[in-house]
Design a protein around this motif. Structure first.
Motif, PDB file in Angstrom:
ATOM      1  N   GLU A 210       0.879  -1.176  -0.020  1.00  0.00           N
ATOM      2  CA  GLU A 210       0.052  -0.132   0.002  1.00  0.00           C
ATOM      3  C   GLU A 210       0.847   1.271   0.132  1.00  0.00           C
ATOM      4  O   GLU A 210       0.439   2.189  -0.668  1.00  0.00           O
TER       5      GLU A 210
ATOM      6  N   GLU B 118       1.774   1.695  -3.563  1.00  0.00           N
ATOM      7  CA  GLU B 118       1.103   2.237  -4.390  1.00  0.00           C
ATOM      8  C   GLU B 118       0.632   3.543  -4.284  1.00  0.00           C
ATOM      9  O   GLU B 118       0.611   4.676  -5.227  1.00  0.00           O
ATOM     10  N   LYS B 119       0.585   4.001  -2.874  1.00  0.00           N
ATOM     11  CA  LYS B 119       0.292   5.703  -2.563  1.00  0.00           C
ATOM     12  C   LYS B 119       1.343   6.513  -3.029  1.00  0.00           C
ATOM     13  O   LYS B 119       1.173   7.357  -3.446  1.00  0.00           O
ATOM     14  N   THR B 120       2.663   5.979  -2.871  1.00  0.00           N
ATOM     15  CA  THR B 120       3.819   6.732  -3.229  1.00  0.00           C
ATOM     16  C   THR B 120       3.858   6.702  -4.827  1.00  0.00           C
ATOM     17  O   THR B 120       4.218   8.143  -5.168  1.00  0.00           O
ATOM     18  N   LEU B 121       3.368   5.934  -5.375  1.00  0.00           N
ATOM     19  CA  LEU B 121       3.652   5.927  -6.826  1.00  0.00           C
ATOM     20  C   LEU B 121       2.485   6.901  -7.372  1.00  0.00           C
ATOM     21  O   LEU B 121       2.612   7.542  -8.315  1.00  0.00           O
ATOM     22  N   THR B 122       1.328   6.588  -6.823  1.00  0.00           N
ATOM     23  CA  THR B 122       0.281   7.638  -7.198  1.00  0.00           C
ATOM     24  C   THR B 122       0.577   8.981  -6.709  1.00  0.00           C
ATOM     25  O   THR B 122       0.416   9.669  -7.534  1.00  0.00           O
ATOM     26  N   TYR B 123       1.297   9.505  -5.676  1.00  0.00           N
ATOM     27  CA  TYR B 123       1.646  10.680  -5.240  1.00  0.00           C
ATOM     28  C   TYR B 123       2.729  11.372  -6.270  1.00  0.00           C
ATOM     29  O   TYR B 123       2.725  12.189  -6.491  1.00  0.00           O
ATOM     30  N   GLU B 124       3.453  10.349  -6.763  1.00  0.00           N
ATOM     31  CA  GLU B 124       4.286  10.839  -7.710  1.00  0.00           C
ATOM     32  C   GLU B 124       4.179  10.716  -9.259  1.00  0.00           C
ATOM     33  O   GLU B 124       4.740  10.931 -10.058  1.00  0.00           O
ATOM     34  N   ASN B 125       2.682  10.393  -9.467  1.00  0.00           N
ATOM     35  CA  ASN B 125       2.129  10.291 -10.910  1.00  0.00           C
ATOM     36  C   ASN B 125       2.836   9.230 -11.704  1.00  0.00           C
ATOM     37  O   ASN B 125       3.195   9.568 -12.839  1.00  0.00           O
ATOM     38  N   ARG B 126       3.284   8.241 -11.097  1.00  0.00           N
ATOM     39  CA  ARG B 126       3.850   7.258 -11.873  1.00  0.00           C
ATOM     40  C   ARG B 126       3.133   5.858 -12.046  1.00  0.00           C
ATOM     41  O   ARG B 126       2.474   5.589 -11.027  1.00  0.00           O
ATOM     42  N   GLU B 127       3.155   5.665 -13.324  1.00  0.00           N
ATOM     43  CA  GLU B 127       2.108   4.680 -13.749  1.00  0.00           C
ATOM     44  C   GLU B 127       2.930   3.212 -14.225  1.00  0.00           C
ATOM     45  O   GLU B 127       2.346   2.246 -14.436  1.00  0.00           O
TER      46      GLU B 127
ATOM     47  N   GLN C   8      -1.893  10.054   4.677  1.00  0.00           N
ATOM     48  CA  GLN C   8      -3.148   9.414   3.660  1.00  0.00           C
ATOM     49  C   GLN C   8      -3.192   7.861   3.908  1.00  0.00           C
ATOM     50  O   GLN C   8      -4.444   7.513   3.694  1.00  0.00           O
TER      51      GLN C   8
END
Length: 150
Positions: free
Chosen positions: A24, A27-36, A144
């Motif tokens: 988790e 996932e949150k960190t990649l979402t925060y960084e806009n990394r897909e 978050q």
């Protein structure tokens, strides 16, 4: 996203709940960084002796530390799982710091994992401005996830 955990210590065993917490955080960190991208992250839980040796070998510092990060910079084909890197955490440091800061072991290991992950993504804290930026991101992501100090 793939998370590989290697347990090379005996203070505590990472369970499924802890693995899900780490996933988790990723996932949150990649979402925060806009990394897909699809990423693979390796986590090793180690003894103070092992992290001291790694710190000496790779950073030239002959002392134990709490967390080390080793980014992997390789070229990958589109769609392939990208190896982001390795995070190494001393579980003894986790236990000591949790006591020192009066919060849970789970909160401390979550923080150290996130800190290591941010290093893999290029964050650093050598300069005060960079340190402030990294601390802000750490605080926002932990908030978050509702991972608090107490």
């Amino acid at each position: 996203m793939i998370l590989e955990i290697s347990n090379r210590q005996e203070l505590f065993l990472p369970d499924q709940e802890m693995k899900e917490m780490f996933e988790e955080i990723i996932e949150k960190t990649l979402t925060y960084e806009n990394r897909e991208e699809n990423f693979e992250v390796s986590l090793s839980l180690v003894t103070p002796e092992e992290i001291k040796e790694l710190n000496k070998q790779y950073r030239g510092k002959d002392r134990a530390t709490d967390v080390l990060s080793f980014p992997v910079e390789e070229l990958f084909q589109p769609g392939e799982e990208k190896i982001l890197g390795d995070i190494v955490i001393s579980t003894e440091a986790v236990m000591e710091q949790a006591r020192e800061y009066s919060h849970s072991v789970e909160r401390e290991i979550a923080y150290l994992f996130l800190h290591g992950l941010l290093h893999l993504l290029g964050y650093d804290h050598l300069e005060s401005e960079d340190k402030e930026k990294m601390r802000k991101v750490e605080k926002e992501i932990l908030s978050q996830l509702e991972i608090t100090r107490n």
